[in-house]
Structure formats: C-alpha cells, structure tokens
Design a protein around this motif. Structure first.
Motif, mmCIF file in Angstrom:
data_model
loop_
_atom_site.group_PDB
_atom_site.id
_atom_site.type_symbol
_atom_site.label_atom_id
_atom_site.label_comp_id
_atom_site.label_asym_id
_atom_site.label_seq_id
_atom_site.Cartn_x
_atom_site.Cartn_y
_atom_site.Cartn_z
ATOM 1 N N GLN A 81 21.130 -29.710 -19.563
ATOM 2 C CA GLN A 81 21.742 -28.909 -20.618
ATOM 3 C C GLN A 81 22.424 -29.755 -21.679
ATOM 4 O O GLN A 81 23.128 -29.231 -22.538
ATOM 5 N N TYR B 25 18.120 -35.537 -13.502
ATOM 6 C CA TYR B 25 16.819 -35.332 -12.858
ATOM 7 C C TYR B 25 16.598 -36.421 -11.808
ATOM 8 O O TYR B 25 17.306 -37.439 -11.782
ATOM 9 N N GLU C 209 17.841 -27.201 -14.901
ATOM 10 C CA GLU C 209 17.386 -27.801 -16.146
ATOM 11 C C GLU C 209 18.535 -28.530 -16.852
ATOM 12 O O GLU C 209 19.653 -28.015 -16.926
ATOM 13 N N PHE D 98 14.233 -31.438 -11.343
ATOM 14 C CA PHE D 98 15.572 -31.057 -11.778
ATOM 15 C C PHE D 98 16.334 -30.459 -10.596
ATOM 16 O O PHE D 98 16.355 -29.245 -10.396
#
Length: 291
Positions: free
Chosen positions: A226, A209, A224, A220
């Motif tokens: 993971q 991020y 997103e 992000f």
C-alpha cells in the motif's frame, strides 16, 4: 508564554501538551562536532523494521562516500549496535562523549554502548530518557558528519516530541508495513510531523512481499503493498518497498547489516534526502547573506 508552550493545547500546532516547535540548536555544544544534516527515521508502531531501515539508509549513504552517523534514540529498545556488530563501552574526554564506530567508519551513539551487558533492561522514565537524548546530541564528539540519522522510538511519545523540538531535523522518513492498520498508525506520526513543521520526505514499506527462490514470484504475505497509496494520501514525495528477506535477519544477527545488497530499492528515498539537504543548505546561505 514560555519558550515551550505550557498551555493545555498549543496555539502553534493544536496538539495537546506538545509545545510549539522552538528553533532547535543548529550545532551540538561540544566544539568537536560539525553535523551538517539530520534526518529522522520514524514509525507509528513497533515491529515494522524502523531500525533496519535506519541501518540500511546509513550504510547506503556511507557507501556513496558521505561521512555518516547514527543517533540511536530508541533508548529502551536499542538495536543499532547489534546490527553493526558493535561491542565495548563508549569513552569520553574533556570535550565530550566519543561515539562508537562500525568497522566501515559509521559513527554510532547508543545506550547499549554504555551498558555493562547488552541485554540489560533500560527501565527509565521519560525525563531521564529525554535528558540522555539531549546529551547524545549536544555532548557527543561527532567530528565531521555529513548525514546524521536519528533512529527514533515507535509511536508519538514525549521522546518523539523531544527529538522534533530539540534536533535540527531537515526531514523524516517513515517506515510502515503493508497493512491498513499500520498505515493508519503511521498517519498519526506523519500528521504530527506536519503539525510541527517537519517535512516527511519518504515512506519505506517494509516486508511488502516475499520472493520465492524457486519460481521467482512475489508473494504478498501481508496483503497487497500500500506504499503508493499511503504516500499519496499523506503527500509524501517518495516511497520504496523492501521484501521479507531471511538474509536481513541473518546479517543483522551476525552484525553485518552493511553487507546486505539493497540494490536500488532505497534510491527514491536517498534522492529526497539529498534534495532536503540541498534546500537546507540554500536556506542557510540565504540567511547568512541577509545577516
């Protein structure tokens, strides 16, 4: 069958041409070496910050009072000396090769400390590279080292196999980025490590991020994160996330990577490293008691 399997498909791990993992040398051959624990840092592909994570893990362990070394096994793309601001050539004596030393006292073995120019290309074939790696391990005067981090090249090449087979790894930390493609490629390295009975003790998801200076919101950029799902998928006991931070690049360019404040972001990984070392110590004590 010879000590290293020459069959087209190894009966131990099923990997074509890899050879079963023989018992590695517990200690380097030089008399001036007492390396207690060896941890590999790997990635399925390049460009995800594996060398940065190696540098940060080594720095954090050193700040906790441990004696630390780094073996830069990324022979054709060495970047560890630059991140620590190291220059000059390595020396040797009758016992072996003397490693370089960072300003804080972390010992480093890297091919870039052997070249006349740091930007000189290393265009060597596999057998030469694997031979050099064994020399780095066996013939370096490491003296006393609590934790030796091996910064491995990306992918699952013959160098990866050489390190897995020749070094007494107690575990590996794998590095990824928040993309499904990267996660899939990381899985290849994880699965090969499992096939060779080397535990995967942590996952570091780098560039997870970007934190805005003005609004303090996490963005992000690559999707997103993971890390949690990848760690669960491959049964990795701990994961950490690191941000996209221009300070990383600035400090590495200045040779001051040890000055980066990683806060507590790598604590879950460090905890697993210490657990792996305690398990290894207990196993050695049990073997000595039986012997």
């Amino acid at each position: 069958m010879s000590e290293e399997c020459s069959a087209s498909s190894c009966s131990s791990c099923g990997v074509s041409g890899c050879g079963s993992r023989k018992a590695p040398e517990e200690k380097p051959k030089t008399a001036r070496a007492n390396v207690k624990h060896v941890i590999g840092v790997v990635s399925g592909k390049g460009g995800v910050g594996k060398s940065l994570v190696t540098s940060l893990l080594a720095s954090q362990m050193h700040k906790r009072g441990f004696k630390v070394g780094i073996l830069d096994a990324d022979i054709t793309g060495p970047s560890i000396p630059k991140a620590f601001g190291m220059s000059g050539r390595l020396t040797a004596d009758n016992d072996g090769i003397n490693p370089g030393m960072t300003e804080s006292g972390i010992k480093v073995m890297s091919v870039n400390l052997m070249l006349p120019q740091e930007d000189m290309a290393v265009a060597w074939r596999g057998p030469v590279i694997t031979g050099l790696l064994k020399q780095f391990w066996e013939e370096t005067n490491w003296e006393d080292v609590d934790y030796l981090f091996v910064d491995m090249p990306p992918g699952t090449s013959d160098i990866f196999l050489t390190v897995m087979q020749s070094f007494p790894l107690e575990g590996i930390v794998t590095v990824s980025a928040p993309q499904e493609l990267v996660a899939m490629i990381v899985g290849k390295a994880v699965n090969l490590a499992h096939d060779m009975n080397v535990p995967v003790i942590g996952l570091v998801e780098n560039m997870a991020y970007f934190k805005c200076d003005e609004c303090d919101k996490e963005h992000f950029i690559f999707g997103e994160p993971q890390g949690r799902f990848v760690a669960k998928r491959y049964q990795i006991p701990a994961y950490s996330t690191l941000p996209i931070d221009p300070e990383f690049a600035r400090l590495c360019d200045m040779g001051k990577v040890e000055d980066y404040d990683v806060a507590d972001k790598l604590d879950p990984i460090i905890e697993q490293i210490e657990i792996a070392s305690r398990l290894a110590d207990a196993k050695k004590e049990g073997e000595q008691a039986q012997g």
